[in-house]
Design a protein around this motif. Structure first.
Motif, PDB file in Angstrom:
ATOM      1  N   ILE A   4      10.393  18.436 -35.664  1.00 43.75           N
ATOM      2  CA  ILE A   4      10.204  18.418 -37.117  1.00 43.75           C
ATOM      3  C   ILE A   4       9.137  17.389 -37.500  1.00 43.75           C
ATOM      4  N   VAL A   5       9.243  16.195 -36.933  1.00 41.89           N
ATOM      5  CA  VAL A   5       8.271  15.138 -37.245  1.00 41.89           C
ATOM      6  C   VAL A   5       6.884  15.537 -36.741  1.00 41.89           C
ATOM      7  N   GLY A   6       6.822  16.138 -35.549  1.00 40.81           N
ATOM      8  CA  GLY A   6       5.543  16.568 -34.996  1.00 40.81           C
ATOM      9  C   GLY A   6       4.882  17.647 -35.843  1.00 40.81           C
ATOM     10  N   LEU A   7       5.667  18.617 -36.300  1.00 42.73           N
ATOM     11  CA  LEU A   7       5.115  19.674 -37.159  1.00 42.73           C
ATOM     12  C   LEU A   7       4.648  19.112 -38.498  1.00 42.73           C
ATOM     13  N   ALA A   8       5.390  18.123 -39.028  1.00 38.79           N
ATOM     14  CA  ALA A   8       4.969  17.473 -40.271  1.00 38.79           C
ATOM     15  C   ALA A   8       3.641  16.755 -40.065  1.00 38.79           C
ATOM     16  N   GLY A   9       3.504  16.094 -38.916  1.00 39.90           N
ATOM     17  CA  GLY A   9       2.249  15.414 -38.601  1.00 39.90           C
ATOM     18  C   GLY A   9       1.094  16.391 -38.475  1.00 39.90           C
ATOM     19  N   PHE A  10       1.334  17.515 -37.827  1.00 36.39           N
ATOM     20  CA  PHE A  10       0.280  18.520 -37.679  1.00 36.39           C
ATOM     21  C   PHE A  10      -0.117  19.086 -39.041  1.00 36.39           C
ATOM     22  N   TRP A  11       0.861  19.384 -39.889  1.00 40.53           N
ATOM     23  CA  TRP A  11       0.583  19.971 -41.201  1.00 40.53           C
ATOM     24  C   TRP A  11      -0.247  19.023 -42.065  1.00 40.53           C
ATOM     25  N   ILE A  12       0.138  17.747 -42.115  1.00 38.27           N
ATOM     26  CA  ILE A  12      -0.590  16.780 -42.943  1.00 38.27           C
ATOM     27  C   ILE A  12      -2.020  16.610 -42.444  1.00 38.27           C
ATOM     28  N   ASN A  13      -2.183  16.487 -41.143  1.00 37.07           N
ATOM     29  CA  ASN A  13      -3.522  16.283 -40.590  1.00 37.07           C
ATOM     30  C   ASN A  13      -4.383  17.539 -40.714  1.00 37.07           C
ATOM     31  N   PHE A  14      -3.761  18.714 -40.603  1.00 38.13           N
ATOM     32  CA  PHE A  14      -4.508  19.956 -40.752  1.00 38.13           C
ATOM     33  C   PHE A  14      -4.993  20.119 -42.203  1.00 38.13           C
ATOM     34  N   GLN A  15      -4.136  19.742 -43.153  1.00 43.00           N
ATOM     35  CA  GLN A  15      -4.492  19.880 -44.560  1.00 43.00           C
ATOM     36  C   GLN A  15      -5.605  18.916 -44.962  1.00 43.00           C
ATOM     37  N   LEU A  16      -5.566  17.706 -44.442  1.00 43.17           N
ATOM     38  CA  LEU A  16      -6.512  16.674 -44.872  1.00 43.17           C
ATOM     39  C   LEU A  16      -7.676  16.492 -43.902  1.00 43.17           C
ATOM     40  N   GLY A  17      -7.588  17.109 -42.723  1.00 40.77           N
ATOM     41  CA  GLY A  17      -8.615  16.893 -41.712  1.00 40.77           C
ATOM     42  C   GLY A  17      -8.356  15.579 -41.004  1.00 40.77           C
ATOM     43  N   SER A  18      -8.587  15.550 -39.709  1.00 35.88           N
ATOM     44  CA  SER A  18      -8.285  14.335 -38.968  1.00 35.88           C
ATOM     45  C   SER A  18      -9.235  14.191 -37.793  1.00 35.88           C
ATOM     46  N   THR A  19      -8.993  13.149 -36.991  1.00 37.93           N
ATOM     47  CA  THR A  19      -9.868  12.854 -35.870  1.00 37.93           C
ATOM     48  C   THR A  19      -9.399  13.582 -34.608  1.00 37.93           C
ATOM     49  N   PHE A  20     -10.298  13.644 -33.650  1.00 40.76           N
ATOM     50  CA  PHE A  20      -9.973  14.236 -32.355  1.00 40.76           C
ATOM     51  C   PHE A  20      -8.785  13.532 -31.722  1.00 40.76           C
ATOM     52  N   TRP A  21      -8.695  12.204 -31.888  1.00 44.38           N
ATOM     53  CA  TRP A  21      -7.658  11.418 -31.216  1.00 44.38           C
ATOM     54  C   TRP A  21      -6.275  11.740 -31.759  1.00 44.38           C
ATOM     55  N   VAL A  22      -6.164  12.004 -33.045  1.00 44.85           N
ATOM     56  CA  VAL A  22      -4.869  12.364 -33.608  1.00 44.85           C
ATOM     57  C   VAL A  22      -4.427  13.723 -33.085  1.00 44.85           C
ATOM     58  N   TYR A  23      -5.357  14.670 -33.020  1.00 41.74           N
ATOM     59  CA  TYR A  23      -5.001  15.994 -32.485  1.00 41.74           C
ATOM     60  C   TYR A  23      -4.662  15.913 -30.992  1.00 41.74           C
ATOM     61  N   LEU A  24      -5.344  15.033 -30.278  1.00 39.64           N
ATOM     62  CA  LEU A  24      -5.004  14.827 -28.861  1.00 39.64           C
ATOM     63  C   LEU A  24      -3.598  14.258 -28.740  1.00 39.64           C
ATOM     64  N   GLN A  25      -3.262  13.299 -29.605  1.00 39.52           N
ATOM     65  CA  GLN A  25      -1.918  12.732 -29.579  1.00 39.52           C
ATOM     66  C   GLN A  25      -0.874  13.801 -29.873  1.00 39.52           C
ATOM     67  N   LEU A  26      -1.145  14.658 -30.833  1.00 36.12           N
ATOM     68  CA  LEU A  26      -0.220  15.745 -31.136  1.00 36.12           C
ATOM     69  C   LEU A  26      -0.058  16.676 -29.939  1.00 36.12           C
ATOM     70  N   ALA A  27      -1.159  16.978 -29.260  1.00 37.34           N
ATOM     71  CA  ALA A  27      -1.102  17.861 -28.092  1.00 37.34           C
ATOM     72  C   ALA A  27      -0.256  17.239 -26.986  1.00 37.34           C
ATOM     73  N   ILE A  28      -0.455  15.933 -26.758  1.00 32.72           N
ATOM     74  CA  ILE A  28       0.346  15.238 -25.733  1.00 32.72           C
ATOM     75  C   ILE A  28       1.815  15.254 -26.122  1.00 32.72           C
ATOM     76  N   GLY A  29       2.082  15.009 -27.416  1.00 27.36           N
ATOM     77  CA  GLY A  29       3.462  15.002 -27.887  1.00 27.36           C
ATOM     78  C   GLY A  29       4.153  16.337 -27.692  1.00 27.36           C
ATOM     79  N   PHE A  30       3.471  17.424 -28.009  1.00 28.84           N
ATOM     80  CA  PHE A  30       4.078  18.743 -27.848  1.00 28.84           C
ATOM     81  C   PHE A  30       4.241  19.104 -26.369  1.00 28.84           C
ATOM     82  N   ALA A  31       3.330  18.611 -25.522  1.00 29.78           N
ATOM     83  CA  ALA A  31       3.488  18.818 -24.075  1.00 29.78           C
ATOM     84  C   ALA A  31       4.735  18.095 -23.566  1.00 29.78           C
ATOM     85  N   LEU A  32       4.947  16.863 -24.044  1.00 25.19           N
ATOM     86  CA  LEU A  32       6.161  16.128 -23.674  1.00 25.19           C
ATOM     87  C   LEU A  32       7.405  16.833 -24.198  1.00 25.19           C
ATOM     88  N   LEU A  33       7.286  17.428 -25.362  1.00 30.60           N
ATOM     89  CA  LEU A  33       8.408  18.157 -25.941  1.00 30.60           C
ATOM     90  C   LEU A  33       8.804  19.333 -25.048  1.00 30.60           C
TER      91      LEU A  33
END
Length: 558
Positions: free
Chosen positions: A364-393
């Motif tokens: 839930i927290v990860g999806l919220a993070g993805f939604w906020i960053n997708f809506q506002l635009g974010s850096t490569f590093w934040v998307y990389l962190q999200l990818a690592i997080g979902f891989a760990l999930l």
């Protein structure tokens, strides 16, 4: 087979803790109010070359805490430069080291890798340790040093008067460092532990063992060094501030308040060991009897330290969960011991349910993070962190499906929540005021020789001071006490540059200044409203209307 999964490599748990908590800790996603006392003082130390005296952001002296925490922040600044990262890096590492030392204490006590491994997993997922490791305040350092002292206590409990001298050295030196971090709470817990070993009826330690003069004298020198230095430099009046904080300002005398704080502390102590504590309920009475017979000395020690911290928490004028941290590792070992003896490994269904719940929370927290960053635009590093997080999930889901390494999966799933949490706050909190003002100063080529006055929230002032570094001299005009409009005008008039929070702007003679926006962030009170309108075409306009603004005022003619 399942019990072998508790043969944990503590270095892996320590590294996982640092990696998963690190993104949240090493930027000002959240800035705890008390951090300003230590980072402000460390910047002042670098500016004036006095590494013993501690100052507030307004230039006033502050003697409420010993020097230890200030020096840890200063060490980060000296090694890595003045930044949010360097102000907190050693506190994150202290949290990680606490896990390793907890493992070591359990090994000394029981010579059982299962108990030691489970102890490390429990304390790594302890929410109090996690939060304390993200803040540059004394609590995690006190937890680390008191846990280190527990190595000494453990050695004495196990070997008695024949304990190798290294344990008495570790005990005294750790308590000395703890005293230089927090003062009297460290002395109280250490004294209670020593008295317990002297007088417990199961394995008394001779007073001659404790009278080890080399370690005792060195510990006294370390523990009292700063206090003697302050007495010599500033005289005995500095003790008034110290004792007011340590005793007068924190110890309550009203019975209803003591009862309230005591109940609150007991509830929080139970909550911070969830869900692990639930697995001790089956066969609880039988297991307690078994552990008592096996090692009554440690059983009594753990209960005594637990009651002592509850009593100390109850006596404060306001209780905070972080006050429990000094004994949290010992209680984690105590709980681990009970769980192993209760054969909790066989309760795979319960472990699967607990792990699944935290996996879902992480999702839930990860999806919220993805939604906020997708809506506002974010850096490569934040998307990389999200990818690592979902891989760990996905990895944790596989552990649950296979029913393997469930204790590890439960601990990691709790940590993963905080790993994802920093992606949620990345667009809300960052870049925060310090980074924005630093960029403003750089782009406008602000002269560092001209002093800056700050009018606004002093916690924001602290973040800005960290980002400006020792080259810029900024003094807080406003503070914890409110000023009249006349006082505000008088104090601000002496500075060629001002940083002003929006709500104070109209109180100043703006015709005398060139006014520019230096920082604009989400106003914490308006976050729910702004989240509701995330993705709206006019969101930028809404942010400007509902944001918190800090202005740069430069005197005309300067």
């Amino acid at each position: 087979m399942f019990s072998k999964e508790l043969h944990i490599n503590p270095w892996v748990i320590m590294a996982a803790f640092a990696i998963l908590v690190g993104p949240f800790a090493l930027s000002f996603h959240m800035h705890f109010p008390d951090e300003m006392y230590y980072s402000d003082a460390a910047v002042k130390m670098m500016q004036n070359g006095d590494y013993l005296t501690t100052y507030l952001g307004n230039g006033e002296l502050r003697f409420r805490k010993p020097i230890g925490t200030y020096w840890v922040v200063l060490a980060g600044f000296k090694l890595f430069g003045v930044s949010a990262f360097s102000s907190r890096i050693f506190f994150l590492l202290a949290g990680s080291l606490t896990i390793g030392i907890t493992y070591l204490v359990a090994k000394v006590l029981f010579s059982d890798k299962k108990i030691a491994g489970l102890s490390a997993l429990i304390i790594a997922s302890n929410i109090v340790l996690i939060f304390a490791s993200t803040r540059s305040i004394p609590d995690v350092l006190l937890g680390l040093t008191m846990t280190a002292s527990a190595i000494g206590f453990a050695g004495l409990m196990r070997f008695g008067d024949q304990a190798p001298k290294k344990y008495i050295w570790i005990l005294y030196l750790s308590l000395a460092l703890a005293f230089e971090v927090k003062g009297l709470p460290a002395a109280a817990l250490g004294g209670i532990g020593i008295l317990y070993l002297l007088f417990n009826p199961w394995k008394k330690i001779s007073w001659k063992t404790f009278l080890h003069l080399p370690s005792l004298l060195l510990a006294i020198i370390i523990g009292l060094f700063w206090f003697v230095a302050m007495w010599k430099i500033h005289g005995p009046t500095y003790l008034d501030s110290f004792l007011e904080d340590q005793v007068g300002g924190r110890v309550a005398s009203r019975y209803l308040l003591i009862l309230k704080n005591g109940v609150l502390a007991s509830i929080i102590l139970f909550v911070i060991y969830l869900p692990w504590g639930f697995y001790s309920f089956p066969k609880f009475k039988e297991t307690i009897q078994k552990t008592w017979k096996e090692n009554a000395v440690f059983f009594g020690f753990a209960v005594l330290w637990g009651l002592a911290i509850l009593g100390m928490g109850a006596m404060t004028t306001k209780f905070y969960e972080r006050y429990l941290l000094p004994v949290a590792p010992i209680l984690a070992i105590f709980l681990s011991w009970i769980l192993v003896k209760a054969d909790f490994q066989s309760r795979q269904k319960g472990l699967k349910i607990g792990t699944t719940l935290f996996i879902l929370l992480s999702l839930i927290v990860g999806l919220a993070g993805f939604w906020i960053n997708f809506q506002l635009g974010s850096t490569f590093w934040v998307y990389l962190q999200l990818a690592i997080g979902f891989a760990l999930l996905i990895y944790l889901v596989q552990l649950v499906y296979k029913g393997s390494q469930l204790p590890r999966g439960l601990s990691f799933s709790i940590l993963l929540v905080f790993f994802f949490l920093s992606t949620v706050t990345a667009k809300i909190s960052l870049p925060e005021q310090g980074a924005q003002v630093q960029a403003f100063v750089s782009s406008n080529k602000i002269d560092s020789t001209k002093e800056i006055g700050f009018i606004g929230n002093i916690h924001v002032s602290s973040k800005i001071r960290v980002y400006l570094g020792p080259d810029y001299y900024m003094t807080d005009i406003t503070g914890e006490k409110s000023l009249s409009e006349q006082e505000l005008l008088q104090r601000s008039s002496i500075y060629p540059n001002l940083i002003v929070e929006d709500k104070y702007l109209q109180q100043l003679p703006l015709q005398n200044y060139e006014v520019k926006v230096a920082s604009m962030n989400w106003d914490s009170k308006k976050i729910p409203y702004l989240l509701q309108h995330l993705g709206a075409p006019n969101f930028k306009d809404l942010l400007e209307e509902n944001g918190k603004v800090y202005y740069w005022l430069q005197k005309i003619g300067d």
